[in-house]
Design a protein around this motif. Structure first.
Motif, short mmCIF file in Angstrom:
data_model
loop_
_atom_site.label_atom_id
_atom_site.label_comp_id
_atom_site.label_asym_id
_atom_site.label_seq_id
_atom_site.Cartn_x
_atom_site.Cartn_y
_atom_site.Cartn_z
N ARG A 133 -41.28 -15.29 -70.21
CA ARG A 133 -39.86 -16.02 -70.54
C ARG A 133 -39.34 -16.36 -69.10
N TYR A 134 -40.07 -16.13 -68.17
CA TYR A 134 -39.46 -16.69 -66.81
C TYR A 134 -39.10 -18.02 -66.58
N ALA A 135 -40.05 -18.80 -66.85
CA ALA A 135 -39.59 -20.27 -66.64
C ALA A 135 -38.78 -20.73 -67.51
N SER A 136 -38.85 -20.42 -68.65
CA SER A 136 -37.65 -20.89 -69.69
C SER A 136 -36.32 -20.32 -69.56
N THR A 137 -36.17 -19.04 -69.02
CA THR A 137 -34.74 -18.42 -68.74
C THR A 137 -34.20 -19.16 -67.33
N LEU A 138 -35.29 -18.92 -66.76
CA LEU A 138 -34.40 -19.26 -65.21
C LEU A 138 -34.79 -20.87 -65.09
N THR A 139 -34.17 -21.76 -65.82
CA THR A 139 -34.39 -23.29 -65.43
C THR A 139 -33.56 -23.88 -64.35
N ASN A 140 -33.79 -24.94 -63.77
CA ASN A 140 -33.03 -25.36 -62.79
C ASN A 140 -31.76 -25.54 -63.10
N ALA A 141 -31.33 -26.05 -64.17
CA ALA A 141 -29.88 -26.34 -64.43
C ALA A 141 -29.18 -25.11 -64.69
N ARG A 142 -29.88 -23.76 -65.13
CA ARG A 142 -29.33 -22.43 -65.47
C ARG A 142 -28.92 -21.87 -63.89
N ILE A 143 -29.91 -22.00 -63.00
CA ILE A 143 -29.79 -21.71 -61.53
C ILE A 143 -28.77 -22.27 -60.98
N GLY A 144 -28.47 -23.82 -61.21
CA GLY A 144 -27.26 -24.55 -60.66
C GLY A 144 -26.10 -23.98 -61.12
N ARG A 145 -25.97 -23.49 -62.46
CA ARG A 145 -25.03 -23.00 -63.11
C ARG A 145 -24.39 -21.67 -62.59
N ILE A 146 -25.54 -20.98 -62.14
CA ILE A 146 -25.17 -19.44 -61.69
C ILE A 146 -24.63 -19.49 -60.27
N GLY A 147 -25.29 -20.51 -59.44
CA GLY A 147 -24.80 -20.90 -58.08
C GLY A 147 -23.27 -21.33 -58.13
N LEU A 148 -22.95 -22.22 -58.95
CA LEU A 148 -21.60 -22.86 -59.32
C LEU A 148 -20.74 -21.65 -59.49
N ALA A 149 -21.03 -20.60 -60.64
CA ALA A 149 -20.34 -19.62 -61.05
C ALA A 149 -20.11 -18.65 -59.90
N ILE A 150 -21.06 -18.45 -58.95
CA ILE A 150 -20.94 -17.37 -58.08
C ILE A 150 -19.62 -17.91 -56.85
N ALA A 151 -19.93 -19.30 -56.61
CA ALA A 151 -19.18 -20.05 -55.66
C ALA A 151 -17.55 -19.98 -56.23
N LEU A 152 -17.37 -20.22 -57.39
CA LEU A 152 -16.18 -20.39 -58.15
C LEU A 152 -15.40 -19.08 -58.27
N LYS A 153 -16.05 -17.98 -58.64
CA LYS A 153 -15.65 -16.62 -58.49
C LYS A 153 -15.04 -15.95 -57.27
N SER A 154 -15.95 -16.41 -56.32
CA SER A 154 -15.69 -15.95 -54.80
C SER A 154 -14.44 -16.68 -54.44
N THR A 155 -14.44 -17.76 -54.67
CA THR A 155 -13.35 -18.59 -54.24
C THR A 155 -12.09 -18.31 -54.86
N ALA A 156 -11.88 -18.13 -56.08
CA ALA A 156 -10.75 -17.58 -56.95
C ALA A 156 -10.41 -16.29 -56.44
N MET A 157 -11.23 -15.27 -56.35
CA MET A 157 -10.77 -13.99 -55.79
C MET A 157 -10.12 -14.06 -54.34
N LEU A 158 -10.68 -15.22 -53.49
CA LEU A 158 -9.85 -14.99 -52.05
C LEU A 158 -8.87 -15.94 -52.21
N CYS A 159 -8.43 -16.77 -53.10
CA CYS A 159 -7.44 -17.77 -53.03
C CYS A 159 -5.95 -17.26 -52.72
N PRO A 160 -5.74 -15.73 -53.47
CA PRO A 160 -4.47 -15.30 -53.20
C PRO A 160 -4.19 -14.53 -51.79
N PHE A 161 -5.39 -14.25 -51.22
CA PHE A 161 -5.19 -13.68 -49.70
C PHE A 161 -4.49 -14.44 -48.74
#
Length: 310
Positions: A133-161
């Protein structure tokens, strides 16, 4: 103590320090720092170029590696302006708002690195535990969404600092302990209650590093369980070999963080130079080691370098 030039409740500038007592040797100290920056930036750019040029490397594992290399470039470039200005040119003052911006980017990229390492452990988990299920689970679109989620989460956590620092009256001094701006270093200069800063900082670290490291450990427990169930010894060795580079990257990131935390909590009598060295290791060593680790431990990356340079 540096004389404060106050604008409202904040100093107009912060005074950065490299290694206290070694100011005459700053030009010499600049040499290893320049070599470190050059190696880190060149290594991570080379990894990005190799993966981009070679269609055979357009797979989830290497796309996550590109995220890691891009993030490591961000870490290096966040600290580079003040570090080189201080050691090469003796420019030790940085504007208050510029210091806040640098603090935000340094911590954001650090939080993002933790998330990317977690995503890479997910990649190894799926590749070993559910290879069909490797190829069907980690598609390019899903990898892009994971990267975006990581960036948004980190930025949101740091905004109050920056706002948590901005509300504090800085009147004890304007001298920071490092050649760059960090949240704990800035808040200790306040002559007001910093309980909110401490609580939110602890929450952000626990929610980011704590949860990410827990999930990484859990994924490797499941990987180890799957690998031990494989009958063939050669297949077990091959499966584990695909994880070695990632394990080294995780250790190079989390071991310095743990060492800095232990020194901060229990090293009150430790010389200040030890705190400075460990903070430098925490920020500068992972971006330096990651491209080296993946170049040495990953056969496909080595072949990609050979094809690119030949």
């Amino acid at each position: 103590m540096e004389e404060l030039n106050l604008t409202g409740f904040q100093p107009a500038t912060f005074h950065l320090t490299g290694f206290p007592g070694l100011e005459p040797a700053h030009r010499w100290i600049a040499i290893p720092f320049c070599a470190l920056y050059a190696t880190s930036i060149a290594g991570n750019c080379a990894v990005l170029a190799v993966v981009r040029r070679d269609p055979r490397l357009h797979e989830p594992m290497y796309l996550f590696l590109c995220m890691l290399s891009f993030n490591d470039l961000g870490v290096s470039l966040s600290t580079l302006p003040t570090v080189l200005a201080l050691f090469c040119f003796g420019l030790s003052d940085v504007a208050f708002d510029a210091c806040l911006a640098q603090m935000f980017f340094i911590h954001s990229f650090s939080f993002m690195e933790s998330g990317i390492l977690l995503a890479m452990s997910l990649d190894r988990f799926v590749a070993i535990c559910s290879p069909l299920r490797y190829a069907s689970t980690l598609t390019n679109a899903r990898i892009g969404r994971i990267g975006l989620a990581i960036a948004l989460k980190s930025t949101a956590m740091l905004c109050p600092f920056p706002f948590l620092i901005k509300r504090l009256p800085i009147c004890k001094s304007n001298v920071l302990s490092h050649a760059y701006c960090l949240h704990p270093d800035m808040m200790r200069l306040a002559c007001a209650d910093i309980t909110v800063n401490n609580i939110y900082g602890f929450f952000a670290i626990l929610f980011t590093y704590g949860l990410d490291s827990m999930f990484i450990i859990f994924s490797y427990i499941m990987i180890l369980k799957t690998v031990l169930s494989i009958a063939s010894r050669d297949q077990r060795r091959k499966a584990l070999n695909t994880c070695i580079a990632h394990i080294c990257a995780v250790l190079s990131f989390y071991v310095p963080i743990i060492a800095v935390s232990v020194l901060h909590r229990f090293g009150k009598n430790v010389p200040s130079v030890a705190h400075i060295l460990m903070s430098n290791v925490y920020l500068f060593i992972p971006p330096l080691l990651n491209p080296i680790i993946y170049s040495v431990k990953t056969k496909e990356i080595r072949k990609g370098f050979s094809r690119m340079f030949s």
